[in-house]
Scaffold this active site. Structure first.
Site, PDB file in Angstrom:
ATOM      1  N   SER A  56       0.849  -1.197   0.000  1.00  9.05           N
ATOM      2  CA  SER A  56       0.000   0.000   0.000  1.00  9.05           C
ATOM      3  C   SER A  56       0.886   1.249   0.000  1.00  9.05           C
ATOM      4  O   SER A  56       2.044   1.193   0.430  1.00  9.05           O
ATOM      5  CB  SER A  56      -0.839   0.007   1.285  1.00  9.05           C
ATOM      6  OG  SER A  56      -1.591   1.186   1.384  1.00  9.05           O
TER       7      SER A  56
ATOM      8  N   TYR B 202      -2.392  -0.292  10.615  1.00 13.99           N
ATOM      9  CA  TYR B 202      -2.449  -0.723   9.212  1.00 13.99           C
ATOM     10  C   TYR B 202      -1.160  -0.332   8.492  1.00 13.99           C
ATOM     11  O   TYR B 202      -0.548  -1.154   7.802  1.00 13.99           O
ATOM     12  CB  TYR B 202      -3.667  -0.097   8.523  1.00 13.99           C
ATOM     13  CG  TYR B 202      -3.798  -0.481   7.069  1.00 13.99           C
ATOM     14  CD1 TYR B 202      -4.051  -1.798   6.700  1.00 13.99           C
ATOM     15  CD2 TYR B 202      -3.647   0.464   6.053  1.00 13.99           C
ATOM     16  CE1 TYR B 202      -4.166  -2.156   5.361  1.00 13.99           C
ATOM     17  CE2 TYR B 202      -3.765   0.117   4.718  1.00 13.99           C
ATOM     18  CZ  TYR B 202      -4.025  -1.197   4.377  1.00 13.99           C
ATOM     19  OH  TYR B 202      -4.126  -1.553   3.050  1.00 13.99           O
TER      20      TYR B 202
END
Ligand code: NJP
Length: 265
Positions: free
Chosen positions: A145, A158
């Site tokens: 990501s 995250y």
């Protein structure tokens, strides 16, 4: 880019029951690859299996797998090797996030994200590496990501999990190069998938990034185009990656000036 090179290749995709995993599966099937689709929602996988087999006449196997259960990972990969012999490409896509400030994240959420996004990805990778090294062939694609490059408020856990994925992927790439195994990381910004139903309960983030939300089909195209090529990293949208370059060079300035932009969650 022509995708003939994927014809008859065996491609395993984790988290294939929806989102970008399912879109990647569709494009691979269209290119004539045989697929193994993994996720917890076996009903969704079976529907996709039926659809792809009918449309593209390729072999599609499905297995129920929670990647955070490492015993199950070992068992399922044994069954996969027994069923199809060899794996040419592994796409480690299964993952999820919960946007919450560090002080509010529960231990279950922290363990959950790390067990799926990090330990699960590493467990699946370790199941395919020995055979890929023996064959001196293969491609491992890890969906990380942009959050693995820049951490932002409310994504501490995250982001940390995706930073771990990038660290692992970068080292793996260097270990694998002499064995002719390609290793690619994929670092997207926000994509319009179910991801946000879990990550962004209140919908605040979705609302503020709506205008540059990526389409899952577009991300899947880029991933499939990279298969069996020497692509090191895929960064989408590309302008967002420029931010991470500036961040590495001027972190203090970036955090100060970018405060409003980074505070979208
Ligand atoms: O999300 P979603 P995406 N074991 O929710 C599976 C990253 N990413 O396609 O198990 C096995 O539609 C789940 O299947 P099921 C993100 O971190 C996204 O957007 O049946 N599978 C489903 O198939 C992730 O790594 C954005 O519930 C598990 C799939 O994962 C990847 O992209 C931005 C599982 C998730 O599909 C795909 O996410 C970014 C488990 N324990 C990175 N838990 C974004 N959407 O904005 C979940 O930078 N799955």
């Amino acid at each position: 880019m022509g995708r003939e090179r994927l014809k008859d290749k065996n491609i395993v995709i984790t988290g294939a029951s929806g989102g970008i995993g399912a879109e990647i599966a569709k494009l691979c099937a269209e290119s004539g690859a045989n697929l193994v689709l993994l996720a917890r929602s076996i009903d969704k996988l079976e529907l996709l299996q039926k659809d792809l087999q009918q449309k593209y006449q390729v072999n599609v196997s499905v297995f129920q797998l929670d990647v955070s259960n490492t015993d199950q990972v070992q068992e399922v990969f044994k069954q996969i090797f027994a069923a199809i012999g060899q794996i040419d490409i592994l796409v480690n896509n299964a993952g999820f996030g919960v946007f919450r400030e560090a002080h509010a994240a529960t231990i279950d959420e922290i363990k959950g994200m790390f067990n799926v996004n990090v330990v699960g990805l590493m467990a699946c990778t370790s199941m395919v590496l020995p055979k890929m090294r023996e064959r001196r062939f293969g491609h491992i694609i890890n969906i990380a990501s942009q959050a693995g490059k820049i951490a932002t408020p409310k994504s501490s856990v995250y982001s940390a999990s995706k930073h771990a994925v990038l660290g692992y992927t970068n080292a793996l790439r260097m270990e694998a190069v002499d064995y002719h195994i390609q290793v690619t990381s994929v670092n997207p910004g926000p994509i319009a998938t179910n991801f946000f139903n879990i990550a962004d309960e209140k919908g605040t983030y979705v609302k503020s990034v709506q205008k540059f939300m990526l389409k899952p089909e577009y991300v899947a195209e880029k991933v499939v185009d990279s298969m069996l090529t020497k692509t090191r990293e895929i960064n989408l949208p590309r302008w967002m990656n420029m931010g991470s370059v500036v961040y590495v060079l001027f972190p203090r300035l970036f955090e100060r000036i970018g405060k409003r932009v980074l505070n979208k969650k």
